[in-house]
Motif scaffolding. Structure first.
Motif, PDB file in Angstrom:
ATOM      1  N   ALA A  61       0.827  -1.218   0.000  1.00 48.97           N
ATOM      2  CA  ALA A  61       0.000   0.000   0.000  1.00 48.97           C
ATOM      3  C   ALA A  61       0.852   1.254   0.000  1.00 48.97           C
ATOM      4  CB  ALA A  61      -0.937   0.008   1.204  1.00 48.97           C
ATOM      5  N   GLN A  62       2.006   1.207   0.682  1.00 49.32           N
ATOM      6  CA  GLN A  62       2.799   2.440   0.815  1.00 49.32           C
ATOM      7  C   GLN A  62       3.212   3.021  -0.537  1.00 49.32           C
ATOM      8  OE1 GLN A  62       5.418   0.634   3.666  1.00 49.32           O
ATOM      9  NE2 GLN A  62       4.824   2.098   5.246  1.00 49.32           N
ATOM     10  N   PRO A  63       3.865   2.230  -1.429  1.00 48.72           N
ATOM     11  CA  PRO A  63       4.208   2.833  -2.723  1.00 48.72           C
ATOM     12  C   PRO A  63       2.994   3.233  -3.540  1.00 48.72           C
ATOM     13  CG  PRO A  63       4.807   0.496  -2.656  1.00 48.72           C
ATOM     14  CD  PRO A  63       4.409   0.887  -1.269  1.00 48.72           C
ATOM     15  N   PHE A  64       1.939   2.448  -3.489  1.00 49.17           N
ATOM     16  CA  PHE A  64       0.763   2.822  -4.285  1.00 49.17           C
ATOM     17  C   PHE A  64       0.187   4.152  -3.795  1.00 49.17           C
ATOM     18  CE2 PHE A  64      -3.590   2.984  -5.710  1.00 49.17           C
ATOM     19  CZ  PHE A  64      -3.459   2.631  -7.048  1.00 49.17           C
ATOM     20  N   VAL A  65       0.115   4.294  -2.486  1.00 51.81           N
ATOM     21  CA  VAL A  65      -0.464   5.530  -1.944  1.00 51.81           C
ATOM     22  C   VAL A  65       0.467   6.715  -2.185  1.00 51.81           C
ATOM     23  CG1 VAL A  65      -1.207   6.693   0.171  1.00 51.81           C
ATOM     24  CG2 VAL A  65      -1.851   4.318  -0.244  1.00 51.81           C
ATOM     25  N   SER A  66       1.761   6.552  -1.907  1.00 51.04           N
ATOM     26  CA  SER A  66       2.643   7.722  -2.006  1.00 51.04           C
ATOM     27  C   SER A  66       3.027   8.040  -3.445  1.00 51.04           C
ATOM     28  CB  SER A  66       3.884   7.542  -1.134  1.00 51.04           C
ATOM     29  OG  SER A  66       4.635   6.450  -1.608  1.00 51.04           O
ATOM     30  N   GLN A  67       3.029   7.041  -4.341  1.00 52.85           N
ATOM     31  CA  GLN A  67       3.478   7.311  -5.710  1.00 52.85           C
ATOM     32  C   GLN A  67       2.340   7.401  -6.732  1.00 52.85           C
ATOM     33  OE1 GLN A  67       6.737   4.684  -6.895  1.00 52.85           O
ATOM     34  NE2 GLN A  67       7.403   4.583  -4.789  1.00 52.85           N
ATOM     35  N   VAL A  68       1.160   6.965  -6.348  1.00 51.42           N
ATOM     36  CA  VAL A  68       0.042   7.035  -7.298  1.00 51.42           C
ATOM     37  C   VAL A  68      -1.073   7.938  -6.736  1.00 51.42           C
ATOM     38  CG1 VAL A  68      -1.600   5.728  -8.698  1.00 51.42           C
ATOM     39  CG2 VAL A  68       0.633   4.744  -8.152  1.00 51.42           C
ATOM     40  N   LEU A  69      -1.648   7.519  -5.627  1.00 47.36           N
ATOM     41  CA  LEU A  69      -2.815   8.246  -5.099  1.00 47.36           C
ATOM     42  C   LEU A  69      -2.490   9.712  -4.755  1.00 47.36           C
ATOM     43  CD1 LEU A  69      -5.771   8.181  -4.007  1.00 47.36           C
ATOM     44  CD2 LEU A  69      -4.817   7.564  -1.796  1.00 47.36           C
ATOM     45  N   ILE A  70      -1.481   9.906  -3.932  1.00 48.12           N
ATOM     46  CA  ILE A  70      -1.199  11.283  -3.486  1.00 48.12           C
ATOM     47  C   ILE A  70      -0.801  12.188  -4.666  1.00 48.12           C
ATOM     48  CG2 ILE A  70       0.300  12.711  -2.008  1.00 48.12           C
ATOM     49  CD1 ILE A  70      -1.460  11.176  -0.172  1.00 48.12           C
ATOM     50  N   PRO A  71       0.150  11.771  -5.530  1.00 48.86           N
ATOM     51  CA  PRO A  71       0.473  12.650  -6.664  1.00 48.86           C
ATOM     52  C   PRO A  71      -0.733  12.934  -7.565  1.00 48.86           C
ATOM     53  CG  PRO A  71       2.127  10.912  -6.454  1.00 48.86           C
ATOM     54  CD  PRO A  71       1.036  10.586  -5.486  1.00 48.86           C
ATOM     55  N   ASP A  72      -1.609  11.935  -7.743  1.00 49.81           N
ATOM     56  CA  ASP A  72      -2.805  12.171  -8.566  1.00 49.81           C
ATOM     57  C   ASP A  72      -3.727  13.203  -7.929  1.00 49.81           C
ATOM     58  OD1 ASP A  72      -1.888  10.348 -10.380  1.00 49.81           O
ATOM     59  OD2 ASP A  72      -3.420   8.824 -10.017  1.00 49.81           O
ATOM     60  N   VAL A  73      -3.930  13.074  -6.623  1.00 54.13           N
ATOM     61  CA  VAL A  73      -4.803  14.028  -5.930  1.00 54.13           C
ATOM     62  C   VAL A  73      -4.224  15.436  -6.039  1.00 54.13           C
ATOM     63  CG1 VAL A  73      -5.679  14.725  -3.659  1.00 54.13           C
ATOM     64  CG2 VAL A  73      -5.809  12.330  -4.366  1.00 54.13           C
ATOM     65  N   LEU A  74      -2.917  15.549  -5.813  1.00 54.87           N
ATOM     66  CA  LEU A  74      -2.299  16.881  -5.890  1.00 54.87           C
ATOM     67  C   LEU A  74      -2.373  17.439  -7.310  1.00 54.87           C
ATOM     68  CD1 LEU A  74       0.884  16.407  -3.641  1.00 54.87           C
ATOM     69  CD2 LEU A  74      -1.311  17.413  -3.032  1.00 54.87           C
ATOM     70  N   ALA A  75      -2.105  16.582  -8.289  1.00 55.66           N
ATOM     71  CA  ALA A  75      -2.105  17.060  -9.679  1.00 55.66           C
ATOM     72  C   ALA A  75      -3.506  17.504 -10.090  1.00 55.66           C
ATOM     73  CB  ALA A  75      -1.602  15.958 -10.617  1.00 55.66           C
ATOM     74  N   ILE A  76      -4.498  16.704  -9.760  1.00 58.42           N
ATOM     75  CA  ILE A  76      -5.875  17.069 -10.133  1.00 58.42           C
ATOM     76  C   ILE A  76      -6.294  18.342  -9.394  1.00 58.42           C
ATOM     77  CG2 ILE A  76      -8.297  16.332  -9.964  1.00 58.42           C
ATOM     78  CD1 ILE A  76      -7.348  13.504 -10.644  1.00 58.42           C
ATOM     79  N   ALA A  77      -5.942  18.420  -8.108  1.00 60.87           N
ATOM     80  CA  ALA A  77      -6.304  19.617  -7.327  1.00 60.87           C
ATOM     81  C   ALA A  77      -5.715  20.873  -7.957  1.00 60.87           C
ATOM     82  CB  ALA A  77      -5.813  19.474  -5.886  1.00 60.87           C
ATOM     83  N   GLY A  78      -4.519  20.768  -8.509  1.00 70.63           N
ATOM     84  CA  GLY A  78      -3.862  21.931  -9.116  1.00 70.63           C
ATOM     85  C   GLY A  78      -4.663  22.528 -10.265  1.00 70.63           C
ATOM     86  N   PHE A  79      -5.457  21.730 -10.931  1.00 75.26           N
ATOM     87  CA  PHE A  79      -6.266  22.231 -12.049  1.00 75.26           C
ATOM     88  C   PHE A  79      -7.629  22.756 -11.614  1.00 75.26           C
ATOM     89  CE2 PHE A  79      -3.270  19.534 -14.283  1.00 75.26           C
ATOM     90  CZ  PHE A  79      -2.980  20.284 -15.411  1.00 75.26           C
ATOM     91  N   TYR A  80      -7.982  22.482 -10.368  1.00 71.19           N
ATOM     92  CA  TYR A  80      -9.338  22.840  -9.912  1.00 71.19           C
ATOM     93  C   TYR A  80      -9.257  23.659  -8.615  1.00 71.19           C
ATOM     94  CZ  TYR A  80     -11.163  19.320 -13.178  1.00 71.19           C
ATOM     95  OH  TYR A  80     -11.506  18.592 -14.291  1.00 71.19           O
ATOM     96  N   ARG A  81      -8.360  24.620  -8.578  1.00 74.68           N
ATOM     97  CA  ARG A  81      -8.105  25.311  -7.307  1.00 74.68           C
ATOM     98  C   ARG A  81      -9.335  26.019  -6.737  1.00 74.68           C
ATOM     99  NH1 ARG A  81      -2.779  25.521  -5.791  1.00 74.68           N
ATOM    100  NH2 ARG A  81      -3.324  27.080  -4.260  1.00 74.68           N
ATOM    101  N   ASP A  82     -10.252  26.425  -7.612  1.00 74.96           N
ATOM    102  CA  ASP A  82     -11.454  27.113  -7.095  1.00 74.96           C
ATOM    103  C   ASP A  82     -12.296  26.185  -6.211  1.00 74.96           C
ATOM    104  OD1 ASP A  82     -11.662  25.805  -9.542  1.00 74.96           O
ATOM    105  OD2 ASP A  82     -13.463  26.885 -10.142  1.00 74.96           O
ATOM    106  N   TRP A  83     -12.052  24.873  -6.325  1.00 76.72           N
ATOM    107  CA  TRP A  83     -12.781  23.933  -5.468  1.00 76.72           C
ATOM    108  C   TRP A  83     -12.182  23.826  -4.069  1.00 76.72           C
ATOM    109  CZ3 TRP A  83     -17.508  21.823  -6.377  1.00 76.72           C
ATOM    110  CH2 TRP A  83     -18.015  22.046  -7.661  1.00 76.72           C
ATOM    111  N   PHE A  84     -11.122  24.600  -3.821  1.00 79.67           N
ATOM    112  CA  PHE A  84     -10.626  24.755  -2.450  1.00 79.67           C
ATOM    113  C   PHE A  84     -11.419  25.834  -1.715  1.00 79.67           C
ATOM    114  CE2 PHE A  84      -6.389  22.840  -3.640  1.00 79.67           C
ATOM    115  CZ  PHE A  84      -6.437  21.840  -2.677  1.00 79.67           C
ATOM    116  N   GLU A  85     -12.328  26.491  -2.402  1.00 82.52           N
ATOM    117  CA  GLU A  85     -13.067  27.602  -1.793  1.00 82.52           C
ATOM    118  C   GLU A  85     -14.556  27.341  -1.685  1.00 82.52           C
ATOM    119  OE1 GLU A  85     -11.920  30.832  -4.269  1.00 82.52           O
ATOM    120  OE2 GLU A  85      -9.821  30.442  -3.790  1.00 82.52           O
ATOM    121  N   ARG A  86     -14.997  26.167  -2.054  1.00 82.55           N
ATOM    122  CA  ARG A  86     -16.442  25.913  -1.983  1.00 82.55           C
ATOM    123  C   ARG A  86     -16.707  24.460  -1.605  1.00 82.55           C
ATOM    124  NH1 ARG A  86     -16.107  25.612  -8.078  1.00 82.55           N
ATOM    125  NH2 ARG A  86     -16.141  27.867  -8.082  1.00 82.55           N
ATOM    126  N   GLY A  87     -17.944  24.239  -1.124  1.00 84.34           N
ATOM    127  CA  GLY A  87     -18.386  22.859  -0.928  1.00 84.34           C
ATOM    128  C   GLY A  87     -18.210  22.313   0.471  1.00 84.34           C
TER     129      GLY A  87
END
Ligand code: NFE
Ligand code: MG
Length: 576
Positions: A250-276
């Motif tokens: 789980a450690q490599p999958f989470v640190s090398q796949v899940l977390i980078p994906d979440v950060l990368a996707i979040a970078g394109f949708y920053r306005d969603w840090f302000e709502r919801g």
């Protein structure tokens, strides 16, 4: 003004209906409705409390074992039973495994497609996708050939005109913002995550005999045999090695796949840090006892309440302050439907009052959901990974503080960004990392106990019902993947007199209370922009960020069946 009706909301467990008022392109009010009745609390009455967990666990097939755990906790509390250390460890291992698998499934299979346009991935350049992948992570599956292979699989699926689980999506919706390469990367990981979760849950196969619905819970401990010299024992040195090997995956999958994906996707949708976000009140019962199940001050994820987004103060949780309202729920209370009842005095008296199907809209001024409305000191609370993370952060939990601060620094975002739809998603990912790191330690502790001859797994002192008092009552708390879960049991003459379950998705998806206060989903949707009321993708983003589970929340499907109201906005894929 337009009323959007999404029914059923899909890619969730169970049946959820959302009605939202849209004015000037924004949601101005919302109502959340659980559209099926279940009756597990009633089914439990009169049964032997030692078997309650077997029934309660069937509340849900997604969070599977959490109701078994809360149930044995409740009965052990009622009867004053302390469980041996090995049972604490095995329960922690099973629960953390559940949450890690559930969170990965949620991000990739239940939620990512609100942010990732599958069809757009066909336009991606596999070489550029490879560059993108290697720029954000060391994960080895990142060659252009690999991404070309994934793209070919999606092309074949689209050419077959049978999009299967990718059918009827809002592909091409203007709110999708990822470039084709990022979409292809995410689709590749969607497929990899299917494989990961299947392999990872083998921990449950070892410790629980199967998944879903593990077989080895027991009031007083667990039914897993420990013996260092017995090849057929559930837990022996070979099994510890196997568990460690799977846990470490789980450690490599989470640190090398899940977390980078979440950060990368979040970078394109920053306005969603302000709502919801919505309520501003967050609660966690705390989970994962580090030394003793009884020591609620020593949880990996602490217990507490945050009020009004104030992270400078963590309030204690007093179980006596939890009540449920039915003012807007299809139930009646003998004390009157405007009253609130603590779960020890809880009643499950279903009474459907309408509207008569087929209908257009819910009767929002009256009763409109099969969920009750739980409240803490009469306040609505958000529960779940974000609540746990905020409570841990504000409590100064060092691992959580470090994880949150480093993530916010990478995102160049302030802590207030956590109070949002994306904050909820980030919190879930960080919790997955925290648990993946900790899981290995608990398996090692179990291995140490095995090596040093500490083999006790069950405390049988109170097993004989003749040793029980005539009446007893207790409660069991746990932090399920979706949030704070409580089971309350009242035992009389060796049988269950009353059993009440207040579930995470009941806290989050519940309707208004007698004071008209909104539940967490209802509050979170306010001010959400909706570009196209026929395709309310933005609404789904916030609702899916909670990872709704209505099967849990309404705890026997209406046997008469029901015609759904007109589905104004169809969505893609189903789950459960
Ligand atoms: Ni059916 Fe459940 C979890 C519980 S729901 S998924 O997590 O308890 O709210
Ligand atoms: Mg209930």
């Amino acid at each position: 003004m337009a009323r959007i009706v999404v029914d059923p909301v899909t890619r969730i467990e169970g049946h959820l209906r959302i009605e939202a008022q849209v004015d000037g392109g924004f949601i101005t009010d919302a109502w959340s409705s659980g559209t099926m009745f279940r009756g597990i609390e009633l089914i439990l009455r009169g049964r032997d409390p030692r078997e309650a967990w077997i029934w309660a666990q069937r509340i849900c097939g997604v969070c599977t074992m959490v109701h078994a755990l809360a149930s044995v906790n409740a009965v052990e509390d009622a009867l004053g039973i302390e469980v041996p250390d090995n049972a604490r460890l095995i329960r922690n291992i099973i629960a953390a495994t559940q949450t890690i698998q559930d969170h990965v499934i949620h991000f990739y299979h239940l939620h990512a497609l609100d942010w990732v346009d599958v069809v757009s991935s066909l336009k991606a350049d596999p070489a550029k996708t490879s560059q993108l992948a290697q720029s954000i992570s060391d994960w080895p599956k990142s060659s252009a050939t690999y991404f070309k292979g994934v793209q070919d699989r999606i092309s074949a699926l689209v050419a077959s005109k049978q999009l299967s689980l990718f059918g009827a999506g809002y592909w091409g919706h203007p709110a999708y913002r990822l470039p084709p390469e990022a979409n292809l990367l995410a689709v590749a990981h969607y497929l990899e995550a299917l494989q990961f979760q299947k392999e990872f849950i083998r921990i449950h196969a070892v410790l629980g005999g199967k998944n879903p619905h593990l077989q080895t819970f027991l009031v007083g401990g667990m039914a897993t045999s420990l013996d260092p010299n017995e090849p057929n024992a559930t837990i022996n040195p070979e099994r510890i090695d196997f568990l460690l090997q799977v846990a470490k995956s789980a450690q490599p999958f989470v640190s090398q796949v899940l977390i980078p994906d979440v950060l990368a996707i979040a970078g394109f949708y920053r306005d969603w840090f302000e709502r919801g976000e919505g309520l501003g009140n967050f609660m966690s019962y705390g989970a994962y006892p580090r030394a003793s199940i009884k020591d609620t001050a020593d949880f990996l994820l602490p217990r507490g309440i945050i009020l009004g987004r104030d992270l400078s103060h963590v309030h204690p949780v007093d179980p006596g302050n939890i009540t449920e309202y039915v003012a807007h729920s299809w139930y009646e209370y003998t004390s009157g439907d405007q009253t609130a009842r603590h779960p020890y005095e809880g009643e499950t008296n279903p009474r459907y009052t309408g509207p008569k199907p087929p209908y257009e809209y819910l009767e929002i001024d009256q009763k409109y959901s099969w969920l009750k409305a739980p409240r803490y000191e009469d306040k609505a609370m958000e529960v779940g990974p974000l609540a746990r993370l905020l409570v841990a952060y504000a409590s100064g939990q060092p691992d959580v503080k470090q994880l949150v601060n480093s993530t916010l620094a990478k995102l160049k975002a302030p802590p207030t960004a956590l109070f949002s739809t994306l904050g909820r998603i980030a919190a879930r990912a960080l919790e997955t990392q925290l648990l993946a790191d900790r899981l290995v330690g608990w398996i090692e502790e179990l291995g140490n106990n095995l090596a040093t001859g500490n083999l006790q797994i069950h405390n049988g002192e109170k097993w004989d019902p003749n040793s029980w008092p005539e009446t007893a009552r207790g409660f069991g708390f746990f932090e399920a993947p979706r949030g704070s879960l409580g089971h309350w049991v009242e035992i009389e003459n060796q049988a269950i007199k009353n059993y009440q379950v207040v579930v995470p998705s009941t806290w989050n998806a519940g309707p208004r209370d007698a004071q008209g206060q909104r539940g967490a989903y209802e509050a979170a949707l306010l001010k959400t922009p909706v570009a196209d009321p026929e395709r309310p993708l933005e609404l789904l983003r916030t609702i899916h960020s909670f990872d709704p589970c209505l099967a849990c929340a309404v705890h026997v499907v209406d046997a008469r069946g029901r015609t759904y109201a007109r589905t104004r906005a169809g969505v893609f894929g189903t789950w459960g």
